[in-house]
Design a protein around this motif. Sequence first.
Motif, PDB file in Angstrom:
ATOM      1  N   MET A  53      76.377 125.956 -30.654  1.00  0.00           N
ATOM      2  CA  MET A  53      78.324 126.786 -30.288  1.00  0.00           C
ATOM      3  C   MET A  53      77.252 126.383 -28.716  1.00  0.00           C
ATOM      4  SD  MET A  53      79.234 128.797 -32.589  1.00  0.00           S
ATOM      5  CE  MET A  53      78.891 130.121 -32.542  1.00  0.00           C
ATOM      6  N   GLU A  54      78.342 126.293 -27.962  1.00  0.00           N
ATOM      7  CA  GLU A  54      77.804 125.704 -26.383  1.00  0.00           C
ATOM      8  C   GLU A  54      78.269 127.424 -25.378  1.00  0.00           C
ATOM      9  OE1 GLU A  54      80.035 123.031 -24.134  1.00  0.00           O
ATOM     10  OE2 GLU A  54      80.957 122.052 -25.638  1.00  0.00           O
ATOM     11  N   SER A 291      81.665 118.369 -40.360  1.00  0.00           N
ATOM     12  CA  SER A 291      83.102 119.151 -40.281  1.00  0.00           C
ATOM     13  C   SER A 291      84.092 119.151 -40.359  1.00  0.00           C
ATOM     14  CB  SER A 291      82.704 120.206 -38.224  1.00  0.00           C
ATOM     15  OG  SER A 291      83.415 121.136 -38.106  1.00  0.00           O
ATOM     16  N   SER A 345      79.568 123.427 -43.027  1.00  0.00           N
ATOM     17  CA  SER A 345      80.395 124.785 -41.889  1.00  0.00           C
ATOM     18  C   SER A 345      81.041 125.877 -42.347  1.00  0.00           C
ATOM     19  CB  SER A 345      80.790 124.149 -40.730  1.00  0.00           C
ATOM     20  OG  SER A 345      79.957 122.988 -40.123  1.00  0.00           O
ATOM     21  N   SER A 348      80.804 132.014 -41.297  1.00  0.00           N
ATOM     22  CA  SER A 348      81.328 132.700 -40.570  1.00  0.00           C
ATOM     23  C   SER A 348      82.043 134.145 -41.405  1.00  0.00           C
ATOM     24  CB  SER A 348      80.806 133.340 -39.038  1.00  0.00           C
ATOM     25  OG  SER A 348      79.179 132.218 -38.519  1.00  0.00           O
ATOM     26  N   PHE A 349      83.271 133.817 -41.570  1.00  0.00           N
ATOM     27  CA  PHE A 349      84.452 134.117 -42.214  1.00  0.00           C
ATOM     28  C   PHE A 349      83.985 135.322 -43.149  1.00  0.00           C
ATOM     29  CE2 PHE A 349      87.675 135.574 -44.554  1.00  0.00           C
ATOM     30  CZ  PHE A 349      88.541 136.695 -44.036  1.00  0.00           C
ATOM     31  N   PHE A 377      75.248 134.015 -32.772  1.00  0.00           N
ATOM     32  CA  PHE A 377      75.923 134.587 -31.894  1.00  0.00           C
ATOM     33  C   PHE A 377      75.785 135.458 -32.930  1.00  0.00           C
ATOM     34  CE2 PHE A 377      78.717 131.615 -29.071  1.00  0.00           C
ATOM     35  CZ  PHE A 377      77.688 131.109 -28.514  1.00  0.00           C
TER      36      PHE A 377
HETATM   37  C1  LIG Z   1      81.999 129.287 -29.163  1.00  0.00           C
HETATM   38  C2  LIG Z   1      81.910 128.527 -29.588  1.00  0.00           C
HETATM   39  C3  LIG Z   1      81.441 127.336 -29.658  1.00  0.00           C
HETATM   40  C4  LIG Z   1      81.130 125.650 -30.532  1.00  0.00           C
HETATM   41  N1  LIG Z   1      80.076 125.217 -29.590  1.00  0.00           N
HETATM   42  C5  LIG Z   1      79.963 123.920 -30.579  1.00  0.00           C
HETATM   43  C6  LIG Z   1      79.751 122.402 -30.566  1.00  0.00           C
HETATM   44  O1  LIG Z   1      78.552 122.944 -29.063  1.00  0.00           O
HETATM   45  N2  LIG Z   1      79.294 121.650 -30.329  1.00  0.00           N
HETATM   46  C7  LIG Z   1      80.343 121.677 -32.213  1.00  0.00           C
HETATM   47  O2  LIG Z   1      79.446 120.633 -32.748  1.00  0.00           O
HETATM   48  N3  LIG Z   1      80.075 122.911 -32.608  1.00  0.00           N
HETATM   49  C8  LIG Z   1      80.867 123.610 -31.793  1.00  0.00           C
HETATM   50  N4  LIG Z   1      81.223 124.921 -31.875  1.00  0.00           N
HETATM   51  C9  LIG Z   1      81.789 124.840 -33.806  1.00  0.00           C
HETATM   52  C10 LIG Z   1      80.492 126.084 -34.784  1.00  0.00           C
HETATM   53  O3  LIG Z   1      79.278 124.746 -34.758  1.00  0.00           O
HETATM   54  C11 LIG Z   1      81.236 125.907 -36.228  1.00  0.00           C
HETATM   55  O4  LIG Z   1      81.383 124.608 -36.738  1.00  0.00           O
HETATM   56  C12 LIG Z   1      81.801 126.740 -36.264  1.00  0.00           C
HETATM   57  O5  LIG Z   1      81.938 127.876 -35.219  1.00  0.00           O
HETATM   58  C13 LIG Z   1      82.273 126.835 -37.801  1.00  0.00           C
HETATM   59  O6  LIG Z   1      81.348 127.513 -37.688  1.00  0.00           O
HETATM   60  P1  LIG Z   1      81.272 129.527 -38.539  1.00  0.00           P
HETATM   61  O7  LIG Z   1      82.541 129.396 -38.991  1.00  0.00           O
HETATM   62  O8  LIG Z   1      79.141 129.714 -38.978  1.00  0.00           O
HETATM   63  O9  LIG Z   1      81.306 130.458 -37.211  1.00  0.00           O
HETATM   64  C14 LIG Z   1      81.513 126.020 -31.283  1.00  0.00           C
HETATM   65  C15 LIG Z   1      81.876 127.146 -32.185  1.00  0.00           C
HETATM   66  C16 LIG Z   1      82.024 128.394 -30.775  1.00  0.00           C
HETATM   67  C17 LIG Z   1      82.903 129.014 -31.199  1.00  0.00           C
END
Ligand SMILES: Cc1cc2nc3c(=O)[nH]c(=O)nc-3n(C[C@H](O)[C@H](O)[C@H](O)COP(=O)(O)O)c2cc1C
Length: 436
Positions: A53-54, A291, A345, A348-349, A377
């Motif tokens: 997560m960037e 993904s 992946s 979170s929802f 986060f």
């Molecule tokens: C703020 C933000 C930053 C993210 N940064 C990256 C990243 O650096 N590399 C990546 O592969 N995916 C990134 N993602 C995608 C997440 O790794 C993840 O695939 C996505 O949020 C879905 O998973 P979740 O439902 O658990 O959030 C980012 C998503 C968000 C919301």
Amino acid sequence: MQGRFRYKTKDDLINKVKELGLDLPFSDDITPLLQPFKYPDFSVSNRLVVQPMEGYDSENDGSPSDLSRRRYLRYASGGSGVIWFEAVSVVWEGRSNPHQLWIHKNNSDSYSWLNEEVRNNSHKAGIDPFLVIQLTHSGRYSKPEGVAKPQVAALNPLLDKMVPHILTDDELKRIADRFVEASKLAYKAGFNAVDLKACHGYLIIELLSARTRKESIFGGEDISARFRFLLETAERIRDEVPGIIVTTRLNISDLYKGGFGVDENGKSDFTEPLLLVEQLKSRGIRLINISMGSPYFNPHVSRPYDNPLPGQKLPDEHPLEGVMRMINGTSFFQKKFPETAMVGSAYSFLRHYSPNVGAAVISNGDAAFIGFGRNSFAYPSMPLDLINSGKADPKKTCITCSGCTRLIRDLRPGGCAIRDREIYGSELKKLTANGK
Ligand SMILES: Cc1cc2nc3c(=O)[nH]c(=O)nc-3n(C[C@H](O)[C@H](O)[C@H](O)COP(=O)(O)O)c2cc1C
């Protein structure tokens, strides 16, 4: 389609899933998530992954800032077996923003120091962490000085908002060298694995579908040319950095026209991704983080949400359909390649039910690991709560409000505005006050 999460009980969720005609797995027993994972060349304490997560919060030179350090130490104390570090650029000009992490020979010590602290915190939580660094070039989405400076493998009229620079073969060869060099630095800095990021529209996934690239060893109709950058770079890292595990975060479908893993209408078609995973396997790659979609084009695919970004319309599918698409896609690859460990992946929802769904996915052999992005986060200590009480606390989970995405789109530090309010809530307030 309106699809806010309004399920007070497990039955409410299951009834909605049935109404939508989906087959979401669910298990009351979450212990499959807590089982260790063992391969001959690596082992992991449990099946819970902090997804990359960037955070848009590095120092100017690309090293982790106090805020980046805070994020990783929270993850480490929270008990996840795998901490998959966010997209870290291998070159200045491929940074997604002026504060994207960037590893190079003048700052790699800062990553060693951070990893030492991360390991200490994980050990205190009873975990021996598996640390992955995601290496990237942001390609079409490069903004090293805060304004778009797209560098692409090939044009795509659907995605190009301005005339981009088309990278030459020589430039791509130099970028490949930087991936190898960054992997050497990452190994010295204590990472267990290096991820060649091939997802979400950035450079490597773009190369995999660069059919219209002309007179190039890295593109065109020839599939081996399109696969060359990823496969040859992976081979070089395997041979030149023997201590590090090579992995990739791979989009198995971009779900837009001209993308990877799609037919001519932009619908998913796994023919080429299956060939690619087979070739990755033959090069010794045993871990893949799956993904789909692009945060810039179809964000509901990779991160199903309650609220879209301001100004974006709701997709014409329920978020649970997005969750299910990712589970089914991951399962398809996991079943075809049982010896490759797949990370799932987009959980979170599902809020506090995500562990129940993830545990069922693991038990069914539909993935080896369950990843959490936005929820990490919001609630980095969810793994410890699962270990200690078998349950996640609904008051601490991510609410998929897209606040974290709003922050980074405005080049602000990214985090949870709701559950980590002191820092990120006030950041989001500033945006709202400015009408963003
Ligand atoms: C703020 C933000 C930053 C993210 N940064 C990256 C990243 O650096 N590399 C990546 O592969 N995916 C990134 N993602 C995608 C997440 O790794 C993840 O695939 C996505 O949020 C879905 O998973 P979740 O439902 O658990 O959030 C980012 C998503 C968000 C919301």
